[in-house]
Motif scaffolding. Sequence first.
Motif, PDB file in Angstrom:
ATOM      1  N   UNK A 143      -9.327  12.901  -4.279  1.00  0.00           N
ATOM      2  CA  UNK A 143      -8.136  13.529  -3.719  1.00  0.00           C
ATOM      3  C   UNK A 143      -6.861  12.848  -4.207  1.00  0.00           C
ATOM      4  N   UNK A 144      -6.923  11.537  -4.420  1.00  0.00           N
ATOM      5  CA  UNK A 144      -5.765  10.843  -4.979  1.00  0.00           C
ATOM      6  C   UNK A 144      -5.470  11.372  -6.378  1.00  0.00           C
ATOM      7  N   UNK A 145      -6.491  11.475  -7.207  1.00  0.00           N
ATOM      8  CA  UNK A 145      -6.298  11.997  -8.559  1.00  0.00           C
ATOM      9  C   UNK A 145      -5.764  13.422  -8.527  1.00  0.00           C
ATOM     10  N   UNK A 146      -6.364  14.246  -7.716  1.00  0.00           N
ATOM     11  CA  UNK A 146      -6.009  15.663  -7.665  1.00  0.00           C
ATOM     12  C   UNK A 146      -4.593  15.886  -7.152  1.00  0.00           C
ATOM     13  N   UNK A 147      -4.210  15.149  -6.110  1.00  0.00           N
ATOM     14  CA  UNK A 147      -2.981  15.468  -5.393  1.00  0.00           C
ATOM     15  C   UNK A 147      -1.802  14.560  -5.729  1.00  0.00           C
ATOM     16  N   UNK A 148      -2.056  13.311  -6.144  1.00  0.00           N
ATOM     17  CA  UNK A 148      -0.974  12.343  -6.261  1.00  0.00           C
ATOM     18  C   UNK A 148      -0.656  11.915  -7.692  1.00  0.00           C
ATOM     19  N   UNK A 149      -1.609  12.033  -8.594  1.00  0.00           N
ATOM     20  CA  UNK A 149      -1.407  11.542  -9.963  1.00  0.00           C
ATOM     21  C   UNK A 149      -1.017  12.705 -10.864  1.00  0.00           C
ATOM     22  N   UNK A 150       0.119  12.587 -11.508  1.00  0.00           N
ATOM     23  CA  UNK A 150       0.604  13.658 -12.385  1.00  0.00           C
ATOM     24  C   UNK A 150      -0.243  13.716 -13.662  1.00  0.00           C
ATOM     25  N   UNK A 195       0.830  -1.206   0.000  1.00  0.00           N
ATOM     26  CA  UNK A 195       0.000   0.000   0.000  1.00  0.00           C
ATOM     27  C   UNK A 195       0.860   1.249   0.000  1.00  0.00           C
ATOM     28  N   UNK A 196       0.312   2.308  -0.548  1.00  0.00           N
ATOM     29  CA  UNK A 196       0.970   3.607  -0.612  1.00  0.00           C
ATOM     30  C   UNK A 196       0.131   4.582   0.203  1.00  0.00           C
ATOM     31  N   UNK A 197       0.777   5.259   1.118  1.00  0.00           N
ATOM     32  CA  UNK A 197       0.058   6.203   1.964  1.00  0.00           C
ATOM     33  C   UNK A 197      -0.321   7.454   1.164  1.00  0.00           C
ATOM     34  N   UNK A 234      -1.867  -0.350  -3.728  1.00  0.00           N
ATOM     35  CA  UNK A 234      -3.147   0.106  -3.190  1.00  0.00           C
ATOM     36  C   UNK A 234      -2.972   1.461  -2.517  1.00  0.00           C
ATOM     37  N   UNK A 235      -3.926   2.345  -2.745  1.00  0.00           N
ATOM     38  CA  UNK A 235      -4.040   3.569  -1.950  1.00  0.00           C
ATOM     39  C   UNK A 235      -5.415   3.555  -1.309  1.00  0.00           C
ATOM     40  N   UNK A 236      -5.481   3.588   0.002  1.00  0.00           N
ATOM     41  CA  UNK A 236      -6.759   3.568   0.711  1.00  0.00           C
ATOM     42  C   UNK A 236      -7.141   5.002   1.050  1.00  0.00           C
ATOM     43  N   UNK A 237      -7.864   5.608   0.134  1.00  0.00           N
ATOM     44  CA  UNK A 237      -8.191   7.029   0.285  1.00  0.00           C
ATOM     45  C   UNK A 237      -9.265   7.407  -0.728  1.00  0.00           C
ATOM     46  N   UNK A 238      -9.794   8.592  -0.581  1.00  0.00           N
ATOM     47  CA  UNK A 238     -10.778   9.144  -1.506  1.00  0.00           C
ATOM     48  C   UNK A 238     -10.149   9.321  -2.892  1.00  0.00           C
ATOM     49  N   UNK A 239     -10.790   8.739  -3.912  1.00  0.00           N
ATOM     50  CA  UNK A 239     -10.219   8.743  -5.263  1.00  0.00           C
ATOM     51  C   UNK A 239     -10.075  10.151  -5.830  1.00  0.00           C
ATOM     52  N   UNK A 258      -2.841   0.404 -10.121  1.00  0.00           N
ATOM     53  CA  UNK A 258      -2.941   1.188  -8.893  1.00  0.00           C
ATOM     54  C   UNK A 258      -4.403   1.215  -8.479  1.00  0.00           C
ATOM     55  N   UNK A 259      -4.738   0.473  -7.417  1.00  0.00           N
ATOM     56  CA  UNK A 259      -6.117   0.371  -6.962  1.00  0.00           C
ATOM     57  C   UNK A 259      -6.406   1.340  -5.836  1.00  0.00           C
ATOM     58  N   UNK A 260      -7.523   2.037  -5.942  1.00  0.00           N
ATOM     59  CA  UNK A 260      -7.942   2.995  -4.913  1.00  0.00           C
ATOM     60  C   UNK A 260      -9.257   2.518  -4.322  1.00  0.00           C
ATOM     61  N   UNK A 261      -9.288   2.342  -3.018  1.00  0.00           N
ATOM     62  CA  UNK A 261     -10.472   1.853  -2.314  1.00  0.00           C
ATOM     63  C   UNK A 261     -10.457   2.442  -0.917  1.00  0.00           C
ATOM     64  N   UNK A 262     -11.642   2.659  -0.338  1.00  0.00           N
ATOM     65  CA  UNK A 262     -11.692   3.258   0.998  1.00  0.00           C
ATOM     66  C   UNK A 262     -12.030   2.251   2.097  1.00  0.00           C
ATOM     67  N   UNK A 263     -12.597   1.107   1.743  1.00  0.00           N
ATOM     68  CA  UNK A 263     -13.127   0.221   2.769  1.00  0.00           C
ATOM     69  C   UNK A 263     -12.116  -0.851   3.172  1.00  0.00           C
ATOM     70  N   UNK A 264     -11.989  -1.057   4.480  1.00  0.00           N
ATOM     71  CA  UNK A 264     -10.992  -1.971   5.029  1.00  0.00           C
ATOM     72  C   UNK A 264     -11.141  -3.398   4.514  1.00  0.00           C
ATOM     73  N   UNK A 265     -12.373  -3.890   4.441  1.00  0.00           N
ATOM     74  CA  UNK A 265     -12.578  -5.276   4.010  1.00  0.00           C
ATOM     75  C   UNK A 265     -12.039  -5.486   2.597  1.00  0.00           C
ATOM     76  N   UNK A 266     -12.308  -4.544   1.695  1.00  0.00           N
ATOM     77  CA  UNK A 266     -11.811  -4.667   0.330  1.00  0.00           C
ATOM     78  C   UNK A 266     -10.300  -4.601   0.261  1.00  0.00           C
ATOM     79  N   UNK A 267      -9.719  -3.696   1.027  1.00  0.00           N
ATOM     80  CA  UNK A 267      -8.259  -3.580   1.045  1.00  0.00           C
ATOM     81  C   UNK A 267      -7.636  -4.872   1.565  1.00  0.00           C
TER      82      UNK A 267
END
Length: 250
Positions: free
Chosen positions: A126-133, A48-50, A119-124, A93-102
């Motif tokens: 915000x991931x797109x906006x802040x982390x993806x070039x 996972x990636x924080x 995996x990034x466990x976070x709101x997609x 690169x999978x983005x999911x918020x729920x613990x069971x899925x992760x």
Amino acid sequence: MNTPKAPPPIVTAQGASGSTHIRSFVHRRAHITPSQEQAIAQWLQQWAIRYQNAPLDLSAAFGRAAPTILEIGFGMGETTQQIAQARPGDNFLGVEVFNAGVGALLKRIHDNELGNIRIIQHDAVEVLRDMIRPGSLAGAHIYFPDPWPKKRHHKRRLIQPAFVELLVSRLAPGAYLHCATDWEHYAQQMLAVLSAESGLQNTCADYAPRPDYRPLTKFENRGLRLGHGVWDLIFTRRTPDGVASATEAN
């Protein structure tokens, strides 16, 4: 006997970066199995990636330079696992918020010795906006997102013009966006929103046949046996000169 280490903290979308966008998910107290909890404790730090408010170096994150496909909302990870196994030359690169899925996907990664999933466990959003070039993704998968069937909840649907504009900006020219849903009304909304985005071009007249790389899930098979429809949409990002990509040509 060795004392087991405490599991690492689970990074969720709660307490995120102060965004005011309407979320397409609601945190609920969901069931998580002991094996999923164990997977989080053992393998979260490895795969996972924080979330961070800074662009992500995809090559460093995967340990190699390869086309990267973003999957938003991978659920229990069944489809993610099968596609990653069938396409070892791509990064996923999978983005999911729920613990069971992760936890479920972490177990799949370990059991199948998959090195091309992170995996990034976070709101997609915000991931797109802040982390993806911008222009860095070779593709994006959004399979069976929450349809929010009640009319008053349609504003929570993920596929909205502002989100699509953001996502398209992260796709490389010629990269693809593949969505699928089993809710006809949401399929109609998806088709309208994606068709209205000037940076995208539909690969079909409207809906696309399911491509071979997207496997049928158990739930989808059950729905099809009951006569439920499934709609796939495959768009590509327009190239600067307007020339169709190989995906579009096919």
